[in-house]
Scaffold this active site. Structure first.
Site, PDB file in Angstrom:
ATOM      1  N   ARG A 170       0.835  -1.205   0.000  1.00  0.00           N
ATOM      2  CA  ARG A 170       0.000   0.000   0.000  1.00  0.00           C
ATOM      3  C   ARG A 170       0.871   1.257   0.000  1.00  0.00           C
ATOM      4  NH1 ARG A 170      -2.447  -1.141   4.328  1.00  0.00           N
ATOM      5  NH2 ARG A 170      -4.244  -2.157   3.357  1.00  0.00           N
ATOM      6  N   TYR A 175      18.216  10.421  -1.266  1.00  0.00           N
ATOM      7  CA  TYR A 175      19.483  11.146  -1.374  1.00  0.00           C
ATOM      8  C   TYR A 175      19.597  11.715  -2.782  1.00  0.00           C
ATOM      9  CZ  TYR A 175      23.959  12.737   0.201  1.00  0.00           C
ATOM     10  OH  TYR A 175      24.995  13.553   0.560  1.00  0.00           O
ATOM     11  N   ARG A 232      28.489  24.132   1.527  1.00  0.00           N
ATOM     12  CA  ARG A 232      28.725  23.742   0.134  1.00  0.00           C
ATOM     13  C   ARG A 232      27.918  22.489  -0.149  1.00  0.00           C
ATOM     14  NH1 ARG A 232      30.878  20.291  -2.844  1.00  0.00           N
ATOM     15  NH2 ARG A 232      31.666  19.132  -1.049  1.00  0.00           N
ATOM     16  N   LYS A 282      21.921  10.925   4.447  1.00  0.00           N
ATOM     17  CA  LYS A 282      23.076  10.045   4.572  1.00  0.00           C
ATOM     18  C   LYS A 282      22.838   8.980   5.642  1.00  0.00           C
ATOM     19  CE  LYS A 282      26.496  11.588   1.862  1.00  0.00           C
ATOM     20  NZ  LYS A 282      27.494  10.870   1.092  1.00  0.00           N
ATOM     21  N   GLU A 292      30.321  16.351   6.274  1.00  0.00           N
ATOM     22  CA  GLU A 292      29.658  16.348   4.973  1.00  0.00           C
ATOM     23  C   GLU A 292      29.415  17.766   4.491  1.00  0.00           C
ATOM     24  OE1 GLU A 292      28.082  14.259   1.734  1.00  0.00           O
ATOM     25  OE2 GLU A 292      28.935  13.398   3.554  1.00  0.00           O
ATOM     26  N   ASP A 293      29.819  18.040   3.258  1.00  0.00           N
ATOM     27  CA  ASP A 293      29.481  19.281   2.549  1.00  0.00           C
ATOM     28  C   ASP A 293      29.904  20.549   3.280  1.00  0.00           C
ATOM     29  OD1 ASP A 293      28.575  17.811   0.480  1.00  0.00           O
ATOM     30  OD2 ASP A 293      26.452  18.175   0.795  1.00  0.00           O
ATOM     31  N   ASP A 330      33.368  12.637   4.042  1.00  0.00           N
ATOM     32  CA  ASP A 330      32.858  11.834   2.929  1.00  0.00           C
ATOM     33  C   ASP A 330      33.170  12.468   1.584  1.00  0.00           C
ATOM     34  OD1 ASP A 330      31.402   9.521   1.993  1.00  0.00           O
ATOM     35  OD2 ASP A 330      29.841  10.923   1.393  1.00  0.00           O
ATOM     36  N   ASP A 331      33.170  13.799   1.496  1.00  0.00           N
ATOM     37  CA  ASP A 331      33.451  14.467   0.221  1.00  0.00           C
ATOM     38  C   ASP A 331      34.889  14.216  -0.224  1.00  0.00           C
ATOM     39  OD1 ASP A 331      30.868  15.930   0.106  1.00  0.00           O
ATOM     40  OD2 ASP A 331      31.660  16.880   1.894  1.00  0.00           O
ATOM     41  N   ALA A 383      36.390  17.821  -3.336  1.00  0.00           N
ATOM     42  CA  ALA A 383      36.079  16.508  -3.893  1.00  0.00           C
ATOM     43  C   ALA A 383      37.108  16.113  -4.945  1.00  0.00           C
ATOM     44  CB  ALA A 383      34.676  16.510  -4.480  1.00  0.00           C
ATOM     45  N   ASN A 404      26.992  16.168  -8.841  1.00  0.00           N
ATOM     46  CA  ASN A 404      25.586  16.016  -8.466  1.00  0.00           C
ATOM     47  C   ASN A 404      24.941  17.382  -8.299  1.00  0.00           C
ATOM     48  OD1 ASN A 404      25.094  13.155  -8.196  1.00  0.00           O
ATOM     49  ND2 ASN A 404      26.507  13.173  -6.472  1.00  0.00           N
ATOM     50  N   ASN A 421      28.284   6.246  -6.656  1.00  0.00           N
ATOM     51  CA  ASN A 421      27.547   6.751  -5.504  1.00  0.00           C
ATOM     52  C   ASN A 421      28.316   6.437  -4.229  1.00  0.00           C
ATOM     53  OD1 ASN A 421      25.620   7.251  -3.450  1.00  0.00           O
ATOM     54  ND2 ASN A 421      23.940   6.781  -4.839  1.00  0.00           N
TER      55      ASN A 421
END
Length: 543
Positions: free
Chosen positions: A43, A88, A142, A160, A231-232, A254-255, A295, A401, A445
């Site tokens: 559902r 994400y 960022r 994340k 992150e970012d 992570d970047d 990155a 991205n 990813n």
């Protein structure tokens, strides 16, 4: 209800821990008589698919997770390719842009620059301190390729952590999404009456560094078993905070590291395919990066290990990598540049600046072109054709991205290279038919890497996340393809197998932590690989 107590050791003393219990069933009469969880999952999936816009689907999933996280994560695990892009990238970009307008209820912790001096008290307000194992922290400066979004960056941390739960079985109650509100330089948000953050510009580096020092110290005191993922953060701060804290606390960025690891894994498989086609050795590859931010440089640093593992020295490996930024080819004679670019700045070029990407490709003759520039269509037809002229199987990874900022799309790369391209992107693209073949794009990813890396660091109770642990996660991913996936010339495994992939990566990360001597769960050293893998899978939460 049966109460289960599990013995464990803490500081040399054996204690008992109450095992988490499933939530009680609703009282008889409070639910319709024919209600069943399995039918309800169908559902909910039908309700999700009835929405015609990705952001509406995101909002629905957010409400579903709040109402019934078991059903939410069951849907995620059963429909990973469909739901991952909704929770994400690419949908999370729109969720961030509209966060203040779509806000319904708080999730996670918001800590502002005005809280300096009392950060510890705020952290202690978290109701599940003893369960905390993983936190994703952003300051919104960022976000993806969207720039400074301030407090609107919170969906990044939330998304994340949803992937940590779905991808690696981290228990939802062990996660803490955190957004640091240090102000924003985005005037549109400062002028927006619905904006939920502080209405002030970001402060000086000294002010923010002092804030981060207090924040990280109080995090370690309040949550002693916590792994932190940055992150970012803006490029300069991302490198600064990683170097400042990585040897004091268990954390990674992570970047810089996650993106680097997932690209390394994909590049290992892509390079094998390219070398098989050309007959040239792996050490002959030449990599050109469009984009020299956190990155881009982070990925470049990680790809050094591709060459060193193939037998080159670090200095020889560095010479196989070129950077391109907004001013063109990065080289010493160009003048002053940001500190993080200097390591890969070319010493062997002394001519005038080269700014046109096709001209740079003609000069460098790369076998691989990687994009982390957030410039839509930067890899145009002439760029791809030039790569295809130079290489039997050119490697093209447009990694920016979300989709609207990707350097090129899969269909374009296939058409312009006449089907010879080895492709992986940061955003999802559909399969396509070309000359009677079904071509499947890879997606670099970070979800392939960070859940398993985080799980391994948590289970080993690593005191720090070493470069060797990050590299182990990349090698674990690169070697995780099945024979069927190899036959399809895939560079990444199918995302449906994410839990098995994360378990394999976690095993490699734990072994790397033990080799580096940063593991604090010493008992895991006694286990064979088979037993350790079984232990990892046993520890995964299943909705």
């Amino acid at each position: 209800m049966t109460i289960v107590l599990t013995p464990y050791w803490s500081n040399g003393v054996q204690k008992l821990r109450l095992q988490p219990q499933p939530p009680p069933k609703p009282a008889h009469g409070s639910m319709p008589p024919a209600f069943s969880d399995s039918i309800h999952a169908e559902r909910c999936l039908a309700q999700l698919r009835s929405k015609d816009k990705p952001i509406e689907k995101y909002i629905y999933l957010t409400q579903l997770k709040d109402a019934d996280e078991n059903i939410f994560y069951k849907l995620c695990l059963a429909n990973m390719p469909e739901i991952t892009p909704l929770v994400y990238t690419p949908t999370v970009g729109d969720a961030c842009l509209q966060f203040s307008r779509n806000f319904r209820r708080p999730e996670g912790l918001f800590i502002s620059i005005k809280d300096k001096g009392k950060i510890g008290a705020i952290l202690r307000n978290w109701s599940r301190k003893d369960e905390a194992r993983i936190s994703v922290v952003t300051d919104g400066s960022r976000i993806l390729g969207l720039g400074d979004l301030g407090v609107n960056g919170m969906p990044i941390s939330i998304g994340k952590l949803s992937l940590y739960v779905a991808g690696a079985g981290i228990r939802p109650s062990s996660t803490i999404p955190i957004c640091l509100d240090l102000g924003t330089n985005n005037q549109a948000f400062l002028d927006d009456p619905l904006y939920l953050g502080l209405r002030q510009k970001r402060g000086s580096d000294e002010e923010m560094t002092a804030f981060m020092d207090e924040f990280m110290h109080e995090m370690s005191v309040t949550f002693p078993k916590l792994l932190v993922q940055f992150e970012d953060f803006s490029t300069d701060h991302a490198f600064m905070y990683l170097e400042r804290f990585r040897n004091q606390y268990p954390l990674f960025n992570d970047d810089i590291q996650g993106t680097g690891a997932v690209v390394l894994a994909g590049f290992i498989n892509a390079a094998r395919l390219s070398s098989q086609a050309s007959g040239r050795p792996l050490t002959s590859h030449r990599i050109l990066f469009l984009g020299a931010g956190s990155a881009g440089v982070g990925v470049a640093m990680q790809l050094l290990s591709f060459f060193t593992n193939a037998g080159l020295s670090v200095d020889e490996a560095r010479k196989r990598i070129w950077l391109v930024d907004s001013q063109g080819l990065v080289y010493n004679g160009r003048g002053a540049m940001a500190e993080h670019k200097k390591y890969f700045s070319r010493q062997d070029y002394t001519g005038s600046p080269i700014t046109n990407l096709v001209d740079i490709i003609s000069y460098v003759k790369p076998t691989a072109l990687l994009g982390l520039s957030t410039i839509k269509s930067a890899f145009n037809q002439q760029v791809i054709k030039t790569m295809a002229t130079l290489n039997e199987k050119p490697i093209v990874f447009p990694l920016s991205n979300p989709v609207r900022l990707s350097e090129c799309e899969f269909g374009e790369a296939v058409e312009w290279s006449q089907g010879s391209v080895i492709f992986a992107s940061g955003s999802p693209f559909p399969e396509m038919e070309y000359n009677g073949r079904t071509l499947i794009p890879g997606q670099g990813n970070n979800m392939y890497i960070f859940p398993g890396l985080g799980l391994g660091a948590i289970l080993s109770r690593a005191s720090s996340v070493t470069d060797s642990m990050v590299e182990a996660s990349a090698l674990g991913l690169a070697n995780s393809l099945t024979p069927e996936e190899h036959k399809l010339d895939l560079v990444y495994p199918r995302i449906e197998r994410i839990r098995d992939i994360s378990a394999d990566i976690a095993l490699q990360v734990i072994r790397a932590s033990q080799k580096a001597g940063v593991d604090r769960s010493k008992d895991l050293r006694k286990l064979s690989d088979v037993d350790l893998l079984a232990f990892i899978k046993k520890m995964m939460w299943i909705p």
